[in-house]
Design a protein around this motif. Structure first.
Motif, PDB file in Angstrom:
ATOM      1  N   ILE A 168       0.778  -1.151   0.038  1.00 27.56           N
ATOM      2  CA  ILE A 168      -0.041  -0.095   0.015  1.00 27.56           C
ATOM      3  C   ILE A 168       0.807   1.224  -0.199  1.00 27.56           C
ATOM      4  CG2 ILE A 168      -1.622   1.377   1.326  1.00 27.56           C
ATOM      5  CD1 ILE A 168      -2.987  -1.283   2.086  1.00 27.56           C
ATOM      6  N   ARG A 169       2.067   1.070   0.727  1.00 30.00           N
ATOM      7  CA  ARG A 169       2.870   2.355   0.682  1.00 30.00           C
ATOM      8  C   ARG A 169       3.494   2.547  -0.730  1.00 30.00           C
ATOM      9  NH1 ARG A 169       6.950   0.620   3.794  1.00 30.00           N
ATOM     10  NH2 ARG A 169       5.814   1.210   5.860  1.00 30.00           N
ATOM     11  N   GLY A 170       3.551   1.560  -1.304  1.00 32.81           N
ATOM     12  CA  GLY A 170       4.113   1.640  -2.713  1.00 32.81           C
ATOM     13  C   GLY A 170       3.166   2.546  -3.608  1.00 32.81           C
ATOM     14  N   ILE A 171       2.063   2.021  -3.391  1.00 34.02           N
ATOM     15  CA  ILE A 171       0.899   2.355  -4.207  1.00 34.02           C
ATOM     16  C   ILE A 171       0.449   3.923  -3.986  1.00 34.02           C
ATOM     17  CG2 ILE A 171      -1.695   2.243  -4.818  1.00 34.02           C
ATOM     18  CD1 ILE A 171      -1.276  -0.734  -4.260  1.00 34.02           C
ATOM     19  N   VAL A 172       0.388   4.032  -2.864  1.00 35.40           N
ATOM     20  CA  VAL A 172       0.251   5.606  -2.187  1.00 35.40           C
ATOM     21  C   VAL A 172       1.185   6.709  -2.912  1.00 35.40           C
ATOM     22  CG1 VAL A 172       0.255   7.030  -0.070  1.00 35.40           C
ATOM     23  CG2 VAL A 172      -1.124   5.037  -0.156  1.00 35.40           C
ATOM     24  N   LYS A 173       2.504   6.205  -2.667  1.00 38.93           N
ATOM     25  CA  LYS A 173       3.688   6.838  -3.127  1.00 38.93           C
ATOM     26  C   LYS A 173       3.390   7.183  -4.895  1.00 38.93           C
ATOM     27  CE  LYS A 173       8.641   7.012  -3.580  1.00 38.93           C
ATOM     28  NZ  LYS A 173       9.977   5.995  -3.361  1.00 38.93           N
ATOM     29  N   GLU A 174       2.989   6.074  -5.628  1.00 37.16           N
ATOM     30  CA  GLU A 174       2.889   6.436  -7.063  1.00 37.16           C
ATOM     31  C   GLU A 174       1.606   7.194  -7.552  1.00 37.16           C
ATOM     32  OE1 GLU A 174       3.820   5.938 -10.888  1.00 37.16           O
ATOM     33  OE2 GLU A 174       5.127   5.313  -9.080  1.00 37.16           O
ATOM     34  N   THR A 175       0.403   6.610  -6.754  1.00 31.06           N
ATOM     35  CA  THR A 175      -0.608   7.432  -7.100  1.00 31.06           C
ATOM     36  C   THR A 175      -1.265   8.652  -6.492  1.00 31.06           C
ATOM     37  OG1 THR A 175      -2.065   6.006  -5.568  1.00 31.06           O
ATOM     38  CG2 THR A 175      -1.709   5.069  -7.842  1.00 31.06           C
ATOM     39  N   LYS A 176      -0.556   8.842  -5.278  1.00 35.76           N
ATOM     40  CA  LYS A 176      -0.959  10.022  -4.595  1.00 35.76           C
ATOM     41  C   LYS A 176      -2.403  10.490  -4.070  1.00 35.76           C
ATOM     42  CE  LYS A 176       3.152  12.324  -5.975  1.00 35.76           C
ATOM     43  NZ  LYS A 176       3.912  11.204  -6.574  1.00 35.76           N
ATOM     44  N   PRO A 177      -3.137   9.424  -3.332  1.00 31.91           N
ATOM     45  CA  PRO A 177      -4.510   9.666  -3.142  1.00 31.91           C
ATOM     46  C   PRO A 177      -4.579  10.547  -1.611  1.00 31.91           C
ATOM     47  CG  PRO A 177      -3.739   7.445  -2.176  1.00 31.91           C
ATOM     48  CD  PRO A 177      -2.634   8.011  -3.092  1.00 31.91           C
ATOM     49  N   ASP A 178      -5.765  11.042  -1.701  1.00 28.18           N
ATOM     50  CA  ASP A 178      -5.893  12.170  -0.393  1.00 28.18           C
ATOM     51  C   ASP A 178      -6.207  11.293   0.812  1.00 28.18           C
ATOM     52  OD1 ASP A 178      -5.569  14.556  -1.859  1.00 28.18           O
ATOM     53  OD2 ASP A 178      -7.491  14.217  -2.712  1.00 28.18           O
ATOM     54  N   VAL A 179      -6.680  10.233   0.750  1.00 28.11           N
ATOM     55  CA  VAL A 179      -7.004   9.241   2.039  1.00 28.11           C
ATOM     56  C   VAL A 179      -7.323   7.827   1.360  1.00 28.11           C
ATOM     57  CG1 VAL A 179      -9.701   9.543   1.389  1.00 28.11           C
ATOM     58  CG2 VAL A 179      -8.734   8.875   3.602  1.00 28.11           C
ATOM     59  N   LEU A 180      -6.930   6.726   2.174  1.00 29.95           N
ATOM     60  CA  LEU A 180      -7.065   5.460   2.203  1.00 29.95           C
ATOM     61  C   LEU A 180      -8.230   4.813   2.925  1.00 29.95           C
ATOM     62  CD1 LEU A 180      -5.896   2.599   1.268  1.00 29.95           C
ATOM     63  CD2 LEU A 180      -4.863   2.659   3.549  1.00 29.95           C
ATOM     64  N   ILE A 181      -9.060   4.143   2.419  1.00 30.40           N
ATOM     65  CA  ILE A 181     -10.014   3.580   3.052  1.00 30.40           C
ATOM     66  C   ILE A 181      -9.824   1.957   3.122  1.00 30.40           C
ATOM     67  CG2 ILE A 181     -12.624   2.736   3.043  1.00 30.40           C
ATOM     68  CD1 ILE A 181     -13.334   5.479   1.924  1.00 30.40           C
ATOM     69  N   ALA A 182      -9.569   1.293   4.267  1.00 30.73           N
ATOM     70  CA  ALA A 182      -9.182   0.008   4.378  1.00 30.73           C
ATOM     71  C   ALA A 182     -10.206  -0.700   4.905  1.00 30.73           C
ATOM     72  CB  ALA A 182      -7.930   0.013   5.233  1.00 30.73           C
ATOM     73  N   VAL A 183     -10.594  -1.884   4.070  1.00 30.09           N
ATOM     74  CA  VAL A 183     -11.913  -2.829   4.470  1.00 30.09           C
ATOM     75  C   VAL A 183     -11.382  -3.927   4.978  1.00 30.09           C
ATOM     76  CG1 VAL A 183     -13.925  -3.617   3.883  1.00 30.09           C
ATOM     77  CG2 VAL A 183     -13.386  -1.355   2.867  1.00 30.09           C
ATOM     78  N   ASP A 184     -11.581  -4.539   6.149  1.00 27.48           N
ATOM     79  CA  ASP A 184     -11.072  -5.903   6.547  1.00 27.48           C
ATOM     80  C   ASP A 184     -12.201  -6.675   7.237  1.00 27.48           C
ATOM     81  OD1 ASP A 184      -9.152  -7.747   6.936  1.00 27.48           O
ATOM     82  OD2 ASP A 184      -7.741  -6.827   8.009  1.00 27.48           O
ATOM     83  N   ALA A 185     -11.930  -7.856   7.488  1.00 22.95           N
ATOM     84  CA  ALA A 185     -12.695  -8.817   8.251  1.00 22.95           C
ATOM     85  C   ALA A 185     -12.392  -8.711   9.792  1.00 22.95           C
ATOM     86  CB  ALA A 185     -12.818 -10.139   7.948  1.00 22.95           C
TER      87      ALA A 185
END
Length: 324
Positions: A168-185
């Motif tokens: 996720i850190r790599g994706i955030v660095k590349e795509t630069k979103p404003d916020v992450l929404i994480a969905v999990d059980a």
């Protein structure tokens, strides 16, 4: 005694309940309850305000909103839509106040294991728009204000050989979103909350913590942007089930004249002490066992659609639903 009582749950609500049962007041923690009579949803907001409260609760400082809706167990599309609308309203309060917000959704978990497949299935049902907006501009969505939404189901470490936070850190660095929404059980303490409860938190998430499988946290500190965590409890540990059964046995003893004196000693134990006793007594191979309902396949399909529908409502910023 409190320090020894490590209950296995991801729900902040259940952490507060264990202290209430032992008549312990936790400094730096507030609890507010709201009952949505029309939709039959109980909404509990737990705010951990201080580092002392965070240490006692075993959870980071932040806000945890829990929606309990027993009717989620019923395959009623109309009712699930109402829950989705309510979810969208509460998730919105935790997102950055910004037009044309760029949002990354991470569906955490293992899609090959049904009780852990919630996150990937939610990601599958999202209306992702980032690629369209990048190619044609936001007006291609026929809306003035539109969220740029991207989604990823990163799998688990056993499948990828990588920590989820690294991906996720790599994706955030590349795509630069404003916020992450994480969905999990999640894991719950109370079996009655399985697949009937949704927790929303602005503190990020620590995958596997409820089942003792600790992975590196996905938080603002580790990935550099705000993280909103959404979860549904799908499993409960064996010690909890045995403990609940013991509670029912003790209650039955109280109503029986012949057995009334048998449970006197155990009745003097606190909930924490009973739980620890059960963990010591049950067979070692049961102590690490987690249980899920037998209809988990259909339940996960319903719940994943309910969550993804709530997120889609939120992303589309439909005024009517947003005020619902």
């Amino acid at each position: 005694m409190v320090e020894k009582y490590s209950i296995r749950t991801d729900l902040a609500l259940e952490d507060t309940e264990r202290f209430e049962e032992d008549n312990i007041e936790v400094s730096g923690v507030t609890v507010e309850e709201e009952w949505d009579e029309e939709r039959e949803i109980r909404i509990t907001t737990v705010r951990i305000l201080t580092e002392n409260g965070a240490k006692t609760m075993g959870k980071p400082v932040g806000t945890y909103v829990t929606l309990e809706a027993p009717n989620l167990a019923v395959p009623d599309e109309g009712y699930h839509r109402e829950v989705s609308v309510t979810l969208a309203r509460f998730i919105r309060t935790m997102l950055p106040r910004k037009e044309d917000c760029q949002i990354l959704v991470a569906g955490l978990g293992n899609r090959e294991v049904t009780p852990d497949a919630l996150g990937p299935w939610v990601a599958d049902n999202l209306n992702v728009t980032r690629h369209i907006i990048k190619e044609y501009g936001k007006y291609a969505m026929a809306k003035e204000n539109v969220c740029s939404v991207s989604a990823i189901a990163p799998g688990v470490m056993a499948q990828t050989g990588m920590e989820t936070v690294e991906i996720i850190r790599g994706i955030v660095k590349e795509t630069k979103p404003d916020v992450l929404i994480a969905v999990d059980a999640l894991a719950a303490r109370n079996s009655r909350r399985l697949n009937r409860t949704v927790q929303i938190a602005d503190t990020g998430i620590r995958p596997g913590s409820g089942v003792g499988n600790h992975r590196n946290g996905i938080t603002r500190e580790t990935i550099g942007i705000p993280v909103v965590a959404i979860g549904v409890p799908t499993v409960v540990d064996a010690a909890t089930i045995v403990s609940d059964t013991m509670e029912n046995l003790l209650a039955a003893m109280e109503t029986s004249e012949t057995l009334k004196g048998v449970g006197v000693v155990l009745q003097g134990y606190s909930a924490a002490e009973k739980y620890e006793l059960v963990k010591e007594l049950i067979a070692p191979h049961l102590n690490g066992m987690y249980v899920t309902p037998k209809d988990i396949d259909e339940t996960m399909k319903r719940m994943s659609f309910t969550l993804s529908e709530g997120l889609n409502i939120l992303f589309e910023r439909e005024e009517e639903e947003g005020q619902g």
